[in-house]
Write an enzyme that holds these catalytic residues in place. Structure first.
Site, mmCIF file in Angstrom:
data_model
loop_
_atom_site.group_PDB
_atom_site.id
_atom_site.type_symbol
_atom_site.label_atom_id
_atom_site.label_comp_id
_atom_site.label_asym_id
_atom_site.label_seq_id
_atom_site.Cartn_x
_atom_site.Cartn_y
_atom_site.Cartn_z
ATOM 1 N N ARG A 13 14.248 -33.240 -54.966
ATOM 2 C CA ARG A 13 15.488 -32.579 -54.349
ATOM 3 C C ARG A 13 15.674 -31.314 -55.573
ATOM 4 N NH1 ARG A 13 20.300 -30.813 -56.802
ATOM 5 N NH2 ARG A 13 20.594 -32.721 -57.668
ATOM 6 N N GLU A 143 29.695 -32.006 -61.061
ATOM 7 C CA GLU A 143 28.995 -30.882 -61.313
ATOM 8 C C GLU A 143 29.686 -30.040 -62.541
ATOM 9 O OE1 GLU A 143 27.257 -27.030 -58.921
ATOM 10 O OE2 GLU A 143 29.265 -28.018 -58.023
#
Length: 504
Positions: A13, A143
């Site tokens: 990923r 994030e």
């Protein structure tokens, strides 16, 4: 008791975010099997939801295999807070664990999502609830968490206070922009682990300042429970924390920590990822680079023969590799002896000295010499001792131009007397031979006939250091052979010819 740490590999990923890298569905399946089956990482993150039809097919193949092997809960997919679109994609692909991407800094939340913390938290809670309804387990990414801890820690703690009330399995702390120092990694992780002792935290490091391995070490000391790593350190920009280096560091420097990774498979996986991506592994990359278990200096090879003076704990056999001893201008007799031992060859001191001198000479020309080249060098050096050198090809000029015949000017010394001639021919070597014939015509000597000419490189050699030209000559009804060795094919033929001139 050792502390067990989970290793999640995200090569398929996050590693795929390396510029110009894209795995095919079959490549992703092959690597997934290898990562979980042989390398034995705990979890793999295999894709981002909604990216493409090809990504969907790849995840479907992996989940079908993982389901059949009882590994489906170890296959994870990055998802988004998108009103259930990612969850629908996951469900159809057969995945059971989502890694939900959320905002870990107030800066990202304000300027990218343009939402308040309360609005963001409400949407996240709905996603987690919806996931649970369709049988999907949730891990959550914060994030830009590293910048969040630097610039808006009150927001991070507000978020984590909210997350404590949610049915999530792991909270993942990414240094999204690779900005952390090792001291910050320890400080930020330890603060969070102490404040939320019942939550599992993963650390996700990037390598923009080449600090990812140091940051991983400090995050572990700070108490994190899992790590995100990639094969060969692949990933966006400067990449992610590299799997091989981190595994070696944990095994050698953090004895209180236990991981499941089978380090003997690291090199094989590294090579396969390099093949699939087309990204070469730097020769000096720790653990998996071509040069990292190669001793070049002669003093080091000598020390290895004397109680392994230049060994450290990174023994190549741990990683399915072997120690090598390079041959070049810094090689001493010890390097050459190590390579001779592998080949089962022996030389006396005088022969070894001459071979060493020849290898150093090649090294000065920036030629790479390999173990496979060594028998050819030995043959050439020992062959040169079989005759007294009375003829010396002192210099030559070889020309080759489009539309013109190749020509050669050659200067030859015979018994101390110099001769110079020029001739043309069908090729550079033919022109060289025609010039030689003119020299020997003045001495009323006829040169032998050339009846066979073969060029070869040492079998198994991966260098361009040497090619061998073997020429068979006929004189007075008898055949004899001479060999020349050089990095240039024509020069090796000239050396073989010089030997012939001395023999006659």
């Amino acid at each position: 008791m050792k502390r067990r740490i989970e290793i999640m590999d995200t090569t398929l990923r996050d590693g795929e975010q390396t510029s110009s890298v894209s795995f095919s569905a079959s490549e992703k399946l092959t690597l997934a099997k290898l990562l979980l089956g042989e390398l034995k990482v705990d979890r793999i993150e295999v894709a981002s939801a909604r990216v493409s039809e090809g990504e969907f097919l790849a995840v479907k193949k992996i989940t079908e295999w993982a389901e059949s092997e009882g590994l489906i809960d170890r296959v994870e997919v990055l998802t988004f807070v998108d009103n259930g679109v990612s969850l629908k994609w996951m469900k159809e692909a057969g995945a059971k664990v989502q890694n939900l991407l959320t905002k870990g800094s107030l800066n990202h939340l304000t300027h990218q999502l343009k939402k308040t913390p309360e609005q963001h938290f409400k949407a996240i809670a709905k996603n987690i609830t919806d996931a649970k309804k369709v049988g999907i387990e949730t891990n959550v990414y914060l994030e830009d968490w590293s910048n969040g801890m630097r610039n808006s820690p009150e927001y991070v703690f507000q978020y984590l206070d909210f997350m404590c009330q949610q049915p999530v399995k792991r909270i993942m702390l990414p240094d999204t922009l690779g900005v952390l120092t090792h001291t910050e990694s320890y400080s930020f992780v330890s603060q969070i682990v102490k404040r939320y002792p019942n939550i599992h935290f993963d650390f996700h490091g990037h390598n923009d300042y080449d600090l990812s391995v140091a940051n991983v070490m400090e995050a572990l000391k700070g108490g994190c429970h899992g790590l995100h790593l990639t094969v060969n350190g692949m990933g966006e920009r400067a990449g992610n924390a590299p799997l091989a280096s981190v595994v070696a560091v944990i095994n050698d420097f953090l004895p209180e920590i236990e991981i499941s990774v089978n380090e003997s498979t690291l090199f094989k996986v590294s090579k396969l990822v390099s093949t699939f991506t087309g990204f070469g592994i730097p020769a000096n990359k720790p653990i998996v680079g071509d040069n990292v278990f190669t001793q070049t200096a002669g003093i080091h090879a000598d020390g290895d023969s004397k109680k392994n003076l230049y060994f450290n704990d990174l023994l190549p056999e741990r990683f399915g590799r072997k120690r090598k001893y390079a041959l070049g201008k810094t090689s001493g007799k010890a390097n050459i002896l190590k390579n001779l031992q592998e080949l089962g060859l022996t030389l006396n001191d005088e022969e070894l000295k001459k071979v060493t001198e020849r290898i150093i000479e090649l090294g000065d020309k920036k030629e790479k010499v390999t173990k496979e080249d060594l028998p050819y060098i030995i043959s050439d050096v020992l062959d040169s001792d079989s005759y007294q050198q009375k003829v010396l090809v002192k210099s030559y000029v070889l020309t080759h131009s489009k539309g013109l015949k190749p020509s050669t000017t050659v200067s030859v010394e015979i018994d101390g007397e110099s001769f110079e001639e020029n001739a043309q021919g069908d090729g550079q070597f033919d022109a060289f031979m025609n010039a030689l014939r003119q020299v020997y015509k003045t001495k009323k000597i006829q040169l032998p006939n050339l009846i066979d000419y073969a060029v070869r490189i040492p079998p198994g050699s991966h260098s361009d250091a040497l090619c061998e030209t073997i020429i068979t000559w006929e004189r007075d009804g008898k055949d004899f052979t001479t060999r020349g060795l050089d990095s240039d094919q024509t020069v090796s033929a000239i050396k073989a010819t010089e030997k012939m001139l001395n023999i006659i």
